[in-house]
Design a protein around this motif. Structure first.
Motif, mmCIF file in Angstrom:
data_model
loop_
_atom_site.group_PDB
_atom_site.id
_atom_site.type_symbol
_atom_site.label_atom_id
_atom_site.label_comp_id
_atom_site.label_asym_id
_atom_site.label_seq_id
_atom_site.Cartn_x
_atom_site.Cartn_y
_atom_site.Cartn_z
ATOM 1 N N GLU A 1 0.832 -1.202 0.000
ATOM 2 C CA GLU A 1 0.000 0.000 0.000
ATOM 3 C C GLU A 1 0.865 1.251 0.000
ATOM 4 O OE1 GLU A 1 -3.702 2.066 2.483
ATOM 5 O OE2 GLU A 1 -3.022 0.033 2.983
ATOM 6 N N ASP A 2 1.977 1.212 0.732
ATOM 7 C CA ASP A 2 2.866 2.385 0.767
ATOM 8 C C ASP A 2 3.453 2.665 -0.616
ATOM 9 O OD1 ASP A 2 2.387 2.691 3.435
ATOM 10 O OD2 ASP A 2 4.197 1.637 4.080
ATOM 11 N N TYR A 3 3.863 1.599 -1.311
ATOM 12 C CA TYR A 3 4.435 1.763 -2.650
ATOM 13 C C TYR A 3 3.400 2.325 -3.612
ATOM 14 C CZ TYR A 3 6.184 0.438 -7.286
ATOM 15 O OH TYR A 3 6.571 0.451 -8.603
ATOM 16 N N LEU A 4 2.180 1.783 -3.576
ATOM 17 C CA LEU A 4 1.123 2.251 -4.471
ATOM 18 C C LEU A 4 0.732 3.689 -4.162
ATOM 19 C CD1 LEU A 4 -1.150 -0.939 -4.548
ATOM 20 C CD2 LEU A 4 0.373 -0.128 -6.367
ATOM 21 N N ARG A 5 0.680 4.032 -2.859
ATOM 22 C CA ARG A 5 0.327 5.405 -2.470
ATOM 23 C C ARG A 5 1.378 6.388 -2.962
ATOM 24 N NH1 ARG A 5 -3.664 8.686 -1.617
ATOM 25 N NH2 ARG A 5 -4.675 7.271 -0.139
ATOM 26 N N GLU A 6 2.626 6.003 -2.843
ATOM 27 C CA GLU A 6 3.713 6.885 -3.289
ATOM 28 C C GLU A 6 3.604 7.148 -4.786
ATOM 29 O OE1 GLU A 6 8.573 6.770 -3.877
ATOM 30 O OE2 GLU A 6 7.603 5.314 -2.535
ATOM 31 N N LYS A 7 3.363 6.109 -5.573
ATOM 32 C CA LYS A 7 3.254 6.265 -7.021
ATOM 33 C C LYS A 7 2.013 7.082 -7.392
ATOM 34 C CE LYS A 7 6.866 4.006 -8.470
ATOM 35 N NZ LYS A 7 7.919 4.695 -9.264
ATOM 36 N N PHE A 8 0.908 6.818 -6.695
ATOM 37 C CA PHE A 8 -0.348 7.516 -6.983
ATOM 38 C C PHE A 8 -0.199 9.013 -6.715
ATOM 39 C CE2 PHE A 8 -4.591 9.095 -6.138
ATOM 40 C CZ PHE A 8 -5.405 8.417 -7.052
ATOM 41 N N ASP A 9 0.379 9.340 -5.542
ATOM 42 C CA ASP A 9 0.512 10.755 -5.166
ATOM 43 C C ASP A 9 1.489 11.496 -6.080
ATOM 44 O OD1 ASP A 9 -1.284 10.372 -3.151
ATOM 45 O OD2 ASP A 9 0.212 10.193 -1.548
ATOM 46 N N SER A 10 2.485 10.763 -6.616
ATOM 47 C CA SER A 10 3.464 11.423 -7.490
ATOM 48 C C SER A 10 2.826 11.868 -8.801
ATOM 49 C CB SER A 10 4.644 10.488 -7.779
ATOM 50 O OG SER A 10 4.238 9.386 -8.569
ATOM 51 N N ILE A 11 1.766 11.189 -9.218
ATOM 52 C CA ILE A 11 1.060 11.560 -10.457
ATOM 53 C C ILE A 11 -0.059 12.549 -10.165
ATOM 54 C CG2 ILE A 11 -0.289 10.642 -12.400
ATOM 55 C CD1 ILE A 11 2.638 9.866 -12.470
ATOM 56 N N ASP A 12 -0.644 12.432 -8.974
ATOM 57 C CA ASP A 12 -1.772 13.304 -8.595
ATOM 58 C C ASP A 12 -1.234 14.676 -8.179
ATOM 59 O OD1 ASP A 12 -4.242 14.285 -7.860
ATOM 60 O OD2 ASP A 12 -4.206 13.304 -5.874
#
Length: 687
Positions: free
Chosen positions: A614-625
């Motif tokens: 979840e931490d990895y996915l959140r990091e990637k998601f926030d970097s695009i958002d």
């Protein structure tokens, strides 16, 4: 009188008297004028024997000679490899398996009813399951237009004769076929009452000395069976009736079956009107009304059959409630409710919380116009022409005639023989058991498998374990021969959830396929589906040919087939199997990630060395958002996948957005995004 040496060694001769083998209906007791209106007391005596094959056998003079169920004394004086006690499906299957393994076998069977034995010795019930009569009656109920016969002013006893003619023909075909099969394999078949003797019985000790040279390993021992009330053939004196012989084998297979449970308070001695699941096989008249106690499989089948025969007043008394009774049978509640709907639609009354507290009056034989009078537990009264106690069955292990307990076989209080679940060996040396006598599931199909497994185990000579893949408690497919049929295999939703599954159900009514709409619209097909994997966990059917279709359902469950595979299968048009695809579509509509997602998941399927935490996915998601809205549009989603090293086509991104965008605003949030990767991530290894 000169007799053979074999006969002298075997026979303890009695004065020939009327026995189970001579007290059979003669031609005058079988053939009745259609003008007679007095009810017949039994099945055979109610036949008109119009069929040439039945007529020839029934009209033959009873000379004492027997074509079936007798064995020459020379054969009986030799050692058998296997002695089978009981001639039902299990006993016959076990004997055949022994013959296929090159062993010499004999089946010893006592006919259930004197009235079921024809003058040539053919036992109409030999080799057949307990429900042979009900299956034959069901088939005739479907093919006999009773209403049309009544419209021609044909009397009930004449109609019943026609029906019982058909039953006898079907039974003869089965029993003759079983006898021919045994003969083809060189298996002997002896009618008589069998008693297993103990290892220390004098007769067994004599047999051990007599056959010591015939055994590869005399220390392994053998077992003897005393057979009484039997008929044998001797080379010098011919047929000898009411004889007693001792038969010896290296192994014994006990297949003594089960009997009807007779609850106290029911006057079973009034056997011309009061029946159980054994004596119903000898029903000799067409009932005007029927009352059945019990909502088990047997009771349901007969209620349905009598109704199909045109009996207007059919009642089922259920001590408890329908839901509890059907759940005990492992039945899905939607199937059970459909069954109750169809029963009530046809006119059958199902009375819950009802039982008979007293039989006030049972008409004597000959008082055919009178009815049984009963007082119910609520104080009301009921009349019926026939009362059928379908209150279960119990294993025949404690029957003193068979001598199992005294011979060292462990038998439970209710008559169930204790066995090793792999080999089916009992606690007594060289004795095995199979079928109803060892308890549930007590089905013909499983009984035959058990008998074959027992024989394989007892005669296997290699080092490998022939029973290693056997699981005595494996789930079984169930067929219920109602009209229409029922069939089920695997888990119900309730059972699956108790085992920890999260499930959905897919249901299709029979009118959702062309064949159902045109020929048989009543019924349903249900699949119980694992919500996570989409695999089929259970199949439950009611409708035309359900007892056949359930085997396909069983194959789906055993193979772990997913509904996505079912949806890709092309079924032959105008078949009931199309219902499986309809049920799969219904289940698919209830999944969070149904068939629409399968191509997407196949493209996105991860490699197991990538950690989608979840931490990895959140990091990637926030970097695009970048605008911090917490939602991504199509372009941002494509950029996100590329940042994770996955180039995804516009078409796939479009489908992801279309399927995930539940609110229709053109974006997806982090929770929806994470759910996709939770689905495609490799499962974590259990530590």
């Amino acid at each position: 009188m000169k007799i053979s040496a074999a006969a002298a060694a075997l026979l303890s001769l009695a004065v020939p008297t009327a026995t189970a083998w001579t007290a059979v209906p003669t031609s005058t007791s079988i053939v009745r004028s259609s003008s007679m209106s007095i009810r017949s007391p039994s099945l055979l005596q109610s036949t008109t024997v119009k069929d040439a094959a039945v007529e020839e056998v029934a009209a033959a003079p009873d000379t004492g000679a027997r074509e079936f169920g007798v064995v020459n004394t020379n054969k009986l004086s030799k050692l058998y490899d296997l002695v089978v006690i009981g001639g039902g499906p299990a006993g016959v299957a076990g004997a055949i398996k022994a013959a296929q393994m090159g062993r010499r076998a004999i089946v010893i069977d006592k006919p259930k009813f004197d009235a079921g034995v024809l003058p040539n010795g053919l036992d109409l019930f030999f080799g057949g399951p307990t429900g042979l009569f009900s299956k034959a009656l069901r088939d005739l109920a479907k093919s006999t237009n009773v209403g049309a016969l009544r419209a021609q002013e044909m009397e009930s006893d004449v109609i019943w004769k026609q029906i019982t003619n058909g039953i006898v023909k079907l039974a003869m075909r089965n029993s003759e076929g079983q006898c021919r099969t045994l003969a083809r394999y060189g298996i002997d078949y002896l009618q008589g009452s069998a008693m297993l003797l103990g290892e220390d019985d004098p007769a067994n000790a004599v047999a051990e000395k007599q056959f010591a040279k015939d055994m590869d390993s005399p220390e392994d021992g053998l077992r003897s069976v005393k057979v009484t009330h039997t008929g044998v053939l001797d080379d010098y004196v011919g047929f000898v009736d009411d004889a007693e012989v001792t038969v010896t084998g290296t192994k014994v297979l006990v297949c003594t079956g089960s009997k009807s449970t007779r609850l106290p308070g029911i006057p079973f001695e009034e056997s011309h009107r009061i029946f159980d699941s054994d004596t119903i096989n000898l029903l000799g008249y067409f009932p005007r009304s029927v009352t059945i106690s019990g909502l088990g499989i047997i009771g349901i089948e007969f209620a349905n059959i009598f109704n199909a025969l045109g009996v207007k007043d059919v009642n089922i008394l259920v001590r408890g409630d329908v839901e509890t009774s059907t759940k005990k049978l492992g039945m899905d509640m939607d199937v059970a409710n459909e069954l109750m709907r169809l029963l009530k639609k046809s006119g059958v009354k199902v009375l819950e919380g009802t039982s008979v507290s007293e039989f006030s009056y049972v008409p004597p034989p000959g008082a055919d116009d009178e009815y049984i009078e009963m007082k119910l537990n609520d104080g009301s009264t009921m009349q019926t022409d026939l009362f059928f106690a379908a209150t279960g069955r119990y294993p025949v292990g404690k029957n003193e005639e068979t001598g199992l307990e005294s011979a060292g076989v462990e038998v439970a209080d209710r008559g169930m023989v204790g066995i090793d679940k792999k080999t089916l060996a009992t606690s007594s040396k060289n004795v095995y058991a199979a079928g109803d006598v060892i308890g549930p599931p007590a089905l013909a199909s499983t009984s035959m498998e058990q008998a074959q497994r027992a024989v394989s185990a007892m005669f296997h000579e290699g080092d490998d374990d022939v029973t290693k893949d056997a699981n005595h408690d494996d789930p079984l497919s169930i067929g219920v021969w109602t009209i229409p049929e029922m069939g089920y295999f695997g888990l119900t939703k309730e059972q699956a959830e108790k085992e920890g599954y999260s499930v959905v159900e897919g249901t299709a009514r029979f009118d959702q396929c062309l064949r159902g709409r045109v020929f048989a619209p009543d019924g349903l097909c249900k699949l119980v589906v694992d919500e996570k994997e989409g695999t089929v966990l259970g199949c439950h059917l009611i409708g035309k040919e359900a007892a056949e279709m359930v085997h396909y359902g069983m194959a789906l469950v055993k193979a772990g087939t997913s509904i996505f595979e079912i949806l890709q299968t092309v079924y032959t048009a105008v078949t009931f199997h199309e219902l499986f695809k309809e049920a799969a579509l219904d289940a698919n509509s209830k999944l969070d990630f149904g068939v629409e997602w399968q191509e997407i998941f196949a493209i996105l399927q991860s490699e197991c060395d990538i950690d989608f935490s979840e931490d990895y996915l959140r990091e990637k998601f926030d970097s695009i958002d970048e605008d911090g809205s917490g939602e991504l549009d199509e372009e941002e989603m494509r950029a996100l996948f590329e940042s994770m090293g996955r180039t995804v086509s516009k078409r796939v991104i479009f489908n992801i957005m279309r399927l995930s965008d539940t609110d229709g605003n053109g974006t997806i949030d982090f929770g929806e995004f994470k759910a996709i990767f939770d689905k495609i991530a490799c499962p974590k290894d259990e530590e």
